[in-house]
Scaffold this active site. Sequence first.
Site, PDB file in Angstrom:
ATOM      1  N   LYS A 165       0.843  -1.195   0.000  1.00 35.39           N
ATOM      2  CA  LYS A 165       0.000   0.000   0.000  1.00 35.39           C
ATOM      3  C   LYS A 165       0.879   1.246   0.000  1.00 35.39           C
ATOM      4  O   LYS A 165       1.829   1.346   0.777  1.00 35.39           O
ATOM      5  CB  LYS A 165      -0.912  -0.008   1.230  1.00 35.39           C
ATOM      6  N   HIS A 270      -9.192  -9.621   6.206  1.00 33.14           N
ATOM      7  CA  HIS A 270      -8.519  -8.574   6.970  1.00 33.14           C
ATOM      8  C   HIS A 270      -8.588  -8.828   8.468  1.00 33.14           C
ATOM      9  O   HIS A 270      -7.748  -8.330   9.228  1.00 33.14           O
ATOM     10  CB  HIS A 270      -9.117  -7.208   6.628  1.00 33.14           C
TER      11      HIS A 270
END
Length: 321
Positions: A165, A270
């Site tokens: 990310k 997640h």
Amino acid sequence: MDAQSRPPKLMDRVKATMRVKRYSPRTEKTYCYWIRYFIRYHGVRHPASMGAPELKAFLEHLAVERHVAAATQNQALNAIVFLYRHVLEQKLGEIGEFSHARRPRRLPVVLSHQEVMRVLSHLSGPMHLMGNLMYGSGLRLIETCRLRVRDIDFDRQIITVRAGKGDKDRTTLLPASCVPALQHQITLAQQQLSSRLHHGCVPVSLPHALDRKYPNAGVSLAWQWLFPASRPCFDDSGKTVLHHIHPSAVQKAVKSAMKAASLPRPGSCHTLRHSFATQLLVQGTDIRTLQELLGHKSIETTQIYTHVLGNGFAGVRSPLG
């Protein structure tokens, strides 16, 4: 005017600019979606003829009529700002006040170690290994899907996450319990590569035109995906390549395992990463080290896990004891 002298279309310019700046394929797809939506919302007017007032109206529409989440509204804003700043090279001007989508503060769902083990027991084969890596190494789903053979360092017991990310690299833990399964997965990658070389030499997809710099990288073991897709596909140039497994296949498997584990709280891929973070805090890992392992840009993002554990009150105790 012939096709060669005709200026490129707006969306082609957007894609070309994003690739020069090395944005991820997912970000490119997302930004293109919001830019098209913005144009359609304003009656297919060219963005060069619009500006801040039109952007403000669009953001108001998303918040008031579409009821999108705050992160979604910000995503749309970032896409349009990118369009004006980097593609049109045109000043947008002051947007002014607009209705912001609500940003509710919610603590992440986390599982105990025993609950995670129950979930993982309902996964098998590569899905089991991927679940182990999301929990044991704190990897995001897409980071797990994108692992290549070269990213696994058995000697130092680390995994390198490349272009995570924010397009940043980082290293994280390689759980000793995952070593045999990872070695087996690399052996499978070697066997599949040999088979492809024998039957037509289908290379793996490579980042940022690396195949031009290193023509043989796509058929070298180091660059093979650890978790490849079941069949080849076409890249943007029309070339047949082998991509990594699609994240939706992993999401479906983990969701099914969560359901089979009869958990009291709903979870996702997640959730395994959240559980990694909270387990390390329980073990006494300092917050800065955890921030590096998770690849968080801001320490505030990592500190949310202290609130999950109830450690954010500086030792204050309830008057009831």
